[in-house]
Structure formats: C-alpha cells, structure tokens
Motif scaffolding. Structure first.
Motif, mmCIF file in Angstrom:
data_model
loop_
_atom_site.group_PDB
_atom_site.id
_atom_site.type_symbol
_atom_site.label_atom_id
_atom_site.label_comp_id
_atom_site.label_asym_id
_atom_site.label_seq_id
_atom_site.Cartn_x
_atom_site.Cartn_y
_atom_site.Cartn_z
ATOM 1 N N ILE B 105 0.871 -1.188 0.000
ATOM 2 C CA ILE B 105 0.000 0.000 0.000
ATOM 3 C C ILE B 105 0.904 1.233 0.000
ATOM 4 O O ILE B 105 1.236 1.790 1.057
ATOM 5 N N GLY B 106 1.294 1.640 -1.179
ATOM 6 C CA GLY B 106 2.241 2.743 -1.288
ATOM 7 C C GLY B 106 1.597 4.075 -1.588
ATOM 8 O O GLY B 106 2.209 5.123 -1.413
ATOM 9 N N ASP B 107 0.341 4.044 -2.027
ATOM 10 C CA ASP B 107 -0.329 5.291 -2.388
ATOM 11 C C ASP B 107 -1.145 5.787 -1.206
ATOM 12 O O ASP B 107 -2.199 5.227 -0.875
ATOM 13 N N LEU B 108 -0.658 6.836 -0.578
ATOM 14 C CA LEU B 108 -1.291 7.384 0.625
ATOM 15 C C LEU B 108 -1.385 8.900 0.490
ATOM 16 O O LEU B 108 -0.684 9.497 -0.314
ATOM 17 N N ARG B 109 -2.221 9.495 1.287
ATOM 18 C CA ARG B 109 -2.225 10.953 1.415
ATOM 19 C C ARG B 109 -2.160 11.282 2.902
ATOM 20 O O ARG B 109 -2.986 10.789 3.679
ATOM 21 N N VAL B 110 -1.186 12.109 3.265
ATOM 22 C CA VAL B 110 -1.132 12.599 4.638
ATOM 23 C C VAL B 110 -2.178 13.696 4.776
ATOM 24 O O VAL B 110 -2.236 14.594 3.919
ATOM 25 N N PHE B 209 5.724 16.240 -0.478
ATOM 26 C CA PHE B 209 6.677 16.807 0.478
ATOM 27 C C PHE B 209 7.484 15.671 1.094
ATOM 28 O O PHE B 209 7.146 14.501 0.908
ATOM 29 N N GLU B 210 8.548 16.030 1.778
ATOM 30 C CA GLU B 210 9.474 15.037 2.318
ATOM 31 C C GLU B 210 9.645 15.220 3.811
ATOM 32 O O GLU B 210 9.673 16.339 4.310
ATOM 33 N N LEU B 211 9.771 14.118 4.507
ATOM 34 C CA LEU B 211 10.105 14.152 5.933
ATOM 35 C C LEU B 211 11.243 13.169 6.156
ATOM 36 O O LEU B 211 11.086 11.974 5.856
ATOM 37 N N ALA B 212 12.350 13.660 6.657
ATOM 38 C CA ALA B 212 13.501 12.804 6.965
ATOM 39 C C ALA B 212 13.869 11.911 5.772
ATOM 40 O O ALA B 212 14.185 10.747 5.940
ATOM 41 N N GLY B 213 13.772 12.462 4.584
ATOM 42 C CA GLY B 213 14.152 11.720 3.391
ATOM 43 C C GLY B 213 13.082 10.782 2.861
ATOM 44 O O GLY B 213 13.284 10.117 1.853
#
Lengths: 97, 387
Positions: B105-110, B209-213
């Motif tokens: 499950i790689g497709d997510l939205r924060v 966007f990115e968080l900690a790479g």
C-alpha cells in the motif's frame, strides 16, 4: 551558498534523516531510529540553521563573523565538531563541476 | 479567566493563524499589541491544553501579544514539549509509510497535522498536532489495518460489519502500545456529506513533500481548504480552537479568489458546509474576510441543507441519527441496506468492544433526536441569521 563553494572543497552537510522543529533559539532534531532527541542552542543552533544548504567551514565562519567578531573560526569549529559528534552533520567533498 | 479565555481564544485563533499577510497583521496591530500579562499564566496553560501553543508563539513573534518573562519561559517549555511530540509522531509516520509500502500500500495521502505543518504554515513549528491521519483507498483499508496490526497497532473496536469500513467508514483509529494514535481515513467526513463527496477527487493532483528523506503526498490545496471547513463544521458540535485556527488560515489565504473552492464545494454537495465555515470565521474579531463574506452574503442555503449540517454537527463523530439520513443519498439499494445494517445492527463484537449492547445502542440513536426536539412551551429554535 552552495554555488560559491569551489568544487572538491570540503563541505558540511546535514544528515538526510533528520526531523526538525524550532522554538525561539532552540532547535529540536530527531534522527529516525536514533531514539534520542537532540536540543541545540547558541552557536550549534546557528550553524545548523546555516546548513540549510551545504557550506564550507570558511562560509560558516564568514556568516558568523558579524555576530562573533573575534574567534569566529573557533566558535564555528567547535559547533561543527559538536554537531558531527551528535551525528547530525557529515563532511563531504562538494561535487566536481 | 474562564470568561476571558473564550474571547482570548477567539482573538488567538486569528492572531496566530497561518498566512496572515502584512496588511492584515498591520490592521490587527493597529490597536497596539494585546497585553495578556494579567492572567497570562493560566492562559499559557490553557493554550497548551488546546494545542494552540504554536498560535500564541506566532502571535508573539508578530508583535501582536505581550506576555511577562516567566510566562514566556512557560510558553517556551510548553512549545518545546509539543514540538518534541510532533517529531515523535513524524518519525512514526515515516515508519508507517514504509510498513504500508512493504505491505503493498504505497499510495497514501497525509491529511491534517504534518501536511498542514509542512505545506500550509510559514514555519512548521507554528502548528502542533497530537495524532496522525492518513488517507487510504477504501479498497486498501482492511489490508492497511491488518498490516499495521501486524506491526503492533491495535484497533479498539471491531468493524461494525464485515466490509463496512472500506465502503462507508470515515476512518479507522489504531493505537500503538506507546499511545500514538493513527487514523486511517477512507474519506474526510461522515454521514450525508461522505456519500456526496467524490472520494476519487481527494486523490487527484497530489502535493509532494518530504520528511527525513521519506516522500509523502497530501491532497491538493483546494481539497485541504475544504477539509478544514468540513472538519470544523461537521467534526464536532463545537469546533476545537485548533480547527478554527486552521480554518481562519485557509479562508484568509483564499479570500482573494474564492471561486475555485466554491466550485469544488458545489461538486461535493457541500455548499452549506462551506457557508457555515465562513460563518464560524466571520464572527471572530479581526478575521476581516471580504471575498468570503461577499460570497456568503450572496449565497442562499436551503433549510433542508442547514438541517443536514446541524444534525451531522450534533452527532460529531458518533453514529447518531444523522447517519441514517445518508441512506437517502445512496443510489443503490444494496448500499442502502448494507450501510443501514452496519449503523443500526452492528456486530455483537463491535458493540462489546464499545461496552454496548443492542438496547444501549438503540438509546444512543434515540437520544439525540429527543435532545434536538424543541420544547413546545419554550422559545422557537434559533433560526439561522440571514447572511
């Protein structure tokens, strides 16, 4: 700042896996899976802020010059050493152009 | 302090909102900074409890508020504590994303907290949060719950009925042993508006966007504005200060061009929700919405739509009577039956997990209706003011 760093020169870079927040003069940093939260203040926090882009020691000293008229090199050097010891920055060679 | 805190919070959700431009800050500062030193200790404590600590810090940095030295220290300590918690949550978010990706499950939205911080704030430290929210496709929801369950997360309640979550639920809450909560959302609201809302729209035009790479995606800006409106209006009977503060920021930033958001709200069947959201912000001192006020003044909302919003708002996140109104919005009889069965006759296991049985559940459904029924001898129910 990275544009002015000559190719092949040593630069200081932030680690990529850091999560960051700031409150006033305090910077909070959590590296993934490191467990411990690091709290920076004073010169270490200022140097960390400058490292939003990779920078050489000379660049950092120059930036610090206005705030630390005498002994900026020592202050910056100690701050970079402290950040490196905490695993927050690394020394790399800037890419060849 | 109690009385004062209500009006102070009203001011604070505006003074500490994200995205206030120079002109608005100037207008807010025209009367001079608010001197909150008297009662400031209690204020800082209340602010920390309401997750508005970042808003107060923002207002101070803008020179709009004055506090005493000890209060500033108290605020700084509260801010550092809240930010530390946010970092732990973001670290878990990275872990969760990788765990779900490994589970296919790689497709997510924060959604909410971290997405607002990193996409809509001038400084992510201005907005704190207390849990995590991820949007997962309905068809992936059961598997996502199972994958995170294997990683130690626990869902407090069993599913209402097999297959209910992936088709109808707003979200499933999971809790880790260290207390961190994550809401896996199928959509962004419950009830009638959940049926109307085209869920596929939430997945279009993601913002990265990115968080900690680690790479993440969030909903597009228009969907984020409407999510803030839906959350503030439908999420609970009284919107939390943080919800209002987010809403102020979103409406202020879109005040110069409301048309795209209005058009989207029309597609979602949520004009009444947006109208109510604007009303929430307009009564706040200094919010100064022009574009939104003009739109609200020229927009008629039918009594039926207002009643739907009011009922849904009254129920908040609980499964009260307003949920049954959703049945009428469904096109397929099969959906109507399955949804109504899940709402009215949840599994025994679900009820037991919630400390309920069939009779107490029935009471839960009936109570809001009684509470809402006007007293024939009392004053007429408050009518919406004409806007």
């Amino acid at each position: 700042m990275s544009e002015v760093v000559p190719s092949g020169e040593e630069v200081i870079v932030r680690v990529a896996d850091a999560l960051i927040r700031r409150s006033g003069g305090t910077v909070l940093i959590l590296r993934r899976r490191a467990g411990e939260m690091v709290r920076l203040e004073g010169p270490a926090a200022a140097v960390w802020d400058e490292l939003v882009e990779p920078a050489s020691i000379d660049d950092l000293v120059e930036q610090a010059g206005a705030a630390v008229p005498s002994g900026a090199a020592d202050v910056v050097g100690a701050a970079v050493d402290a950040l490196e010891a905490k695993g927050l920055v690394a020394r790399e060679r800037s890419p060849e152009r | 302090m109690r009385d004062r805190s209500a009006s102070t919070f009203d001011e604070l959700v505006v003074l500490g909102a994200a995205g206030l431009d120079e002109a608005r800050c100037g207008a807010l500062a025209a009367a001079g900074p608010r001197d909150w030193r008297d009662g400031g200790d209690a204020l800082v404590e209340a602010v920390a409890g309401s997750r508005l600590v970042g808003a107060l810090v923002t207002a101070l940095e803008r020179g709009l508020v004055v506090l005493g030295d000890s209060q500033l220290q108290q605020l700084h300590a509260a801010h550092v504590t809240a930010l530390s918690s946010c970092l732990r949550l973001e670290e878990r978010l990275c872990d969760v994303a990788e765990t779900l990706a490994a589970g296919g499950i790689g497709d997510l939205r924060v959604v909410k907290g971290p997405a607002i911080c990193h996409l809509d704030e001038d400084d992510p430290s201005a907005r704190t949060f207390g849990d995590l929210d991820l949007l997962v496709r309905g068809e992936d929801l059961d598997r996502a719950v199972a994958v995170l369950g294997e990683a130690g997360a626990v869902r407090p309640y069993a599913e209402r009925r097999a297959g209910f979550d992936g088709r109808f639920a707003k979200s499933v809450t999971l809790t880790y042993p260290d207390g961190i909560e994550i809401d896996l959302h199928r959509t962004i609201c419950d009830g009638v508006h959940a049926i109307r809302l085209p869920v596929d729209r939430l997945w279009q035009s993601p913002v990265r966007f990115e968080l900690a790479g680690v790479g993440f995606a969030a909903m597009d800006p228009t969907a984020r504005v409407l999510h803030a409106a839906y959350h503030a209006v439908l999420g609970s009977p009284v919107p939390a200060p943080m919800s209002r503060r987010d809403l102020v920021g979103y409406l202020v930033r879109t005040d110069h061009d409301v048309a795209p958001v209005v058009a989207e709200a029309e597609r979602w069947g949520g004009v009444a929700v947006l109208h109510e959201a604007v009303a929430i912000v307009r009564v706040l001192p200094g919010a100064g919405l022009r574009g939104w006020a003009a739109w609200a003044d020229s927009t008629e909302v039918t009594p039926t739509e207002l009643a739907i919003v009011a009922a849904q708002r009254r129920d908040g996140s609980s499964y009260g009577r307003s949920r049954l109104r959703a049945v009428a919005e469904m096109d397929r009889w099969r959906d109507r039956y399955d949804y109504a069965r899940g709402v009215l006759v949840p599994s025994r296991r679900h009820l037991a997990d919630r400390g309920l049985n069939r009779w107490s559940m029935l009471g839960q459904l009936v109570r809001p209706a009684r509470a809402a029924r006007p007293d024939p001898k009392g004053p007429a129910p408050r009518r919406r003011r004409s806007t």
